[in-house]
Design an enzyme around this catalytic site. Structure first.
Site, short mmCIF file in Angstrom:
data_model
loop_
_atom_site.label_atom_id
_atom_site.label_comp_id
_atom_site.label_asym_id
_atom_site.label_seq_id
_atom_site.Cartn_x
_atom_site.Cartn_y
_atom_site.Cartn_z
N GLY A 12 0.78 -1.23 0.00
CA GLY A 12 0.00 0.00 0.00
C GLY A 12 0.82 1.28 0.00
N SER A 13 2.05 1.23 -0.49
CA SER A 13 2.83 2.48 -0.50
C SER A 13 2.24 3.48 -1.50
CB SER A 13 4.31 2.21 -0.78
OG SER A 13 4.49 1.73 -2.09
N ASN A 14 1.68 2.99 -2.60
CA ASN A 14 1.00 3.90 -3.53
C ASN A 14 -0.26 4.47 -2.89
OD1 ASN A 14 2.24 4.21 -6.30
ND2 ASN A 14 2.39 1.98 -6.02
N MET A 47 -4.01 -7.11 -6.77
CA MET A 47 -3.54 -8.32 -7.45
C MET A 47 -4.65 -9.18 -8.04
SD MET A 47 -0.41 -7.83 -7.27
CE MET A 47 0.38 -9.35 -7.77
N ASN A 72 -4.93 2.34 -13.21
CA ASN A 72 -4.01 1.38 -12.59
C ASN A 72 -2.59 1.90 -12.74
OD1 ASN A 72 -3.08 -1.09 -11.44
ND2 ASN A 72 -2.57 -1.84 -13.48
N HIS A 128 1.33 0.48 -13.09
CA HIS A 128 2.03 -0.77 -13.43
C HIS A 128 3.54 -0.49 -13.46
CE1 HIS A 128 2.44 -4.77 -15.09
NE2 HIS A 128 3.31 -4.26 -15.95
N ASP A 187 -3.48 -4.88 -18.30
CA ASP A 187 -2.44 -3.84 -18.47
C ASP A 187 -2.40 -3.27 -19.89
OD1 ASP A 187 -1.68 -4.26 -15.81
OD2 ASP A 187 -0.30 -5.86 -16.37
N GLU A 208 6.75 5.78 -8.91
CA GLU A 208 5.31 5.49 -8.94
C GLU A 208 4.56 6.46 -8.03
OE1 GLU A 208 3.99 1.40 -8.47
OE2 GLU A 208 5.92 0.67 -9.15
C1 GRF Z 1 3.76 -1.47 -7.29
O1 GRF Z 1 5.00 -1.63 -7.93
C2 GRF Z 1 2.65 -1.47 -8.31
O2 GRF Z 1 2.97 -0.83 -9.50
C3 GRF Z 1 2.48 -2.94 -8.53
O3 GRF Z 1 2.62 -3.53 -7.26
C4 GRF Z 1 3.42 -2.68 -6.43
C5 GRF Z 1 2.57 -2.34 -5.26
O4 GRF Z 1 3.18 -1.53 -4.36
N1 GRF Z 1 1.24 -3.21 -9.20
P1 GRF Z 1 2.37 -0.89 -3.16
O5 GRF Z 1 1.41 -1.94 -2.61
O6 GRF Z 1 1.63 0.32 -3.66
O7 GRF Z 1 3.42 -0.53 -2.15
#
Ligand code: GRF
Length: 193
Positions: free
Chosen positions: A20-22, A95, A112, A114, A150, A179
Site C-alpha cells: 500500500g505504498s501507492n 492483485m 491502474n 504498473h 495492463d 510510482e
Molecule cells: C507497485 O510496484 C505497483 O505498481 C504494482 O505492485 C506494487 C505495489 O506496491 N502493481 P504498493 O502496494 O503500492 O506498495
C-alpha cells in the site's frame, strides 16, 4: 474527464492487496488543495494487507473482500461503491483481475499503476523480466483499465535508467519511488489540471 469544481472533490476508492505504498502517497496527495479527488474508501482483496494500516491512520473506511467467488464479490463491491457515492477507482498494487462486467460499470473511471514501461512487460515479475532482457531502461505507467490486462490507454509514464548493478529488488525500489510521484500527476492530468 470533467474538471473538478474547485470545492467539491470527486469521491474515489483505492483497491489494494499488499504493502500500500501507492495508497499512502495517494492519501497524502488527496489531502492537498490541488487534488481534485478525495479517497473515501479502501478495498482490499487481502485481510493482511499492510496498506490497510494507512486507512486506519487516515480514518478512511476500509472493506475486505474475498475474491474466491468473484461474481458475488464484485457485486458486493459495486453495491459498496454505490452506497459510498464512489465515482472513480484507483488500483494500486491490486492483485486481482476485475471482470469485464465490473469494468464496464466504471468505464473510463478506473486507473491502474504498473511497474514497467507498457506495453512492455504486462503482468507479473516485471523487474526480473526487464533485467533478463538486458533492458537499459525501465519505469512505470499509469493507464486506464480496460478488459485486457495492463492494456488500457496510457495516461503517463516515467522512464528510469537501469544500472549495471541493479537487481530486481533495487530496481523495484527505484521504480516505486517514481510510482508515488506519477500516480498523482496522472490524476491531475485526467482532470486537465
Ligand atoms: C507497485 O510496484 C505497483 O505498481 C504494482 O505492485 C506494487 C505495489 O506496491 N502493481 P504498493 O502496494 O503500492 O506498495
Amino acid at each position: 474527464m470533467a474538471k473538478s469544481t474547485g470545492y467539491k472533490k470527486v469521491k474515489t476508492a483505492v483497491f489494494i492487496s499488499g504493502t500500500g505504498s501507492n495508497l499512502k502517497s495517494l492519501i497524502k496527495f488527496s489531502k492537498t488543495n490541488r487534488s481534485p479527488v478525495s479517497i473515501d474508501l479502501i478495498i482490499s482483496s487481502n485481510p493482511k494487507a499492510k496498506g490497510l494500516g494507512y486507512g486506519k491512520i487516515s480514518k478512511i473506511r476500509k472493506k475486505i473482500f474475498d475474491f474466491k467467488k468473484k461474481n458475488q464479490c464484485e457485486n458486493k463491491i459495486l453495491t459498496t461503491l454505490k452506497r459510498n457515492d464512489i465515482k472513480m477507482i484507483f488500483l494500486a498494487g491490486f492483485m486481482k483481475i476485475l471482470s469485464k462486467n465490473f469494468i464496464t460499470k466504471f468505464k473510463g473511471k478506473i486507473l491502474n499503476i504498473h511497474p514497467s514501461l507498457l506495453p512492455k512487460y504486462k503482468g507479473l515479475n516485471t523487474h526480473q523480466r526487464a533485467l533478463s532482457s538486458n533492458e537499459k531502461y525501465s519505469g512505470c505507467t499509469v493507464h486506464f483499465v480496460n478488459s485486457k490486462l495492463d492494456s488500457g490507454k496510457i495516461i503517463l509514464q516515467k522512464k528510469i535508467k537501469i544500472s549495471k548493478n541493479d537487481t530486481k529488488d533495487s530496481l523495484a525500489k527505484k521504480v516505486l519511488v517514481q510510482e508515488h510521484k506519477l500516480y498523482p500527476k496522472a490524476i491531475l492530468k485526467i482532470f486537465n489540471l
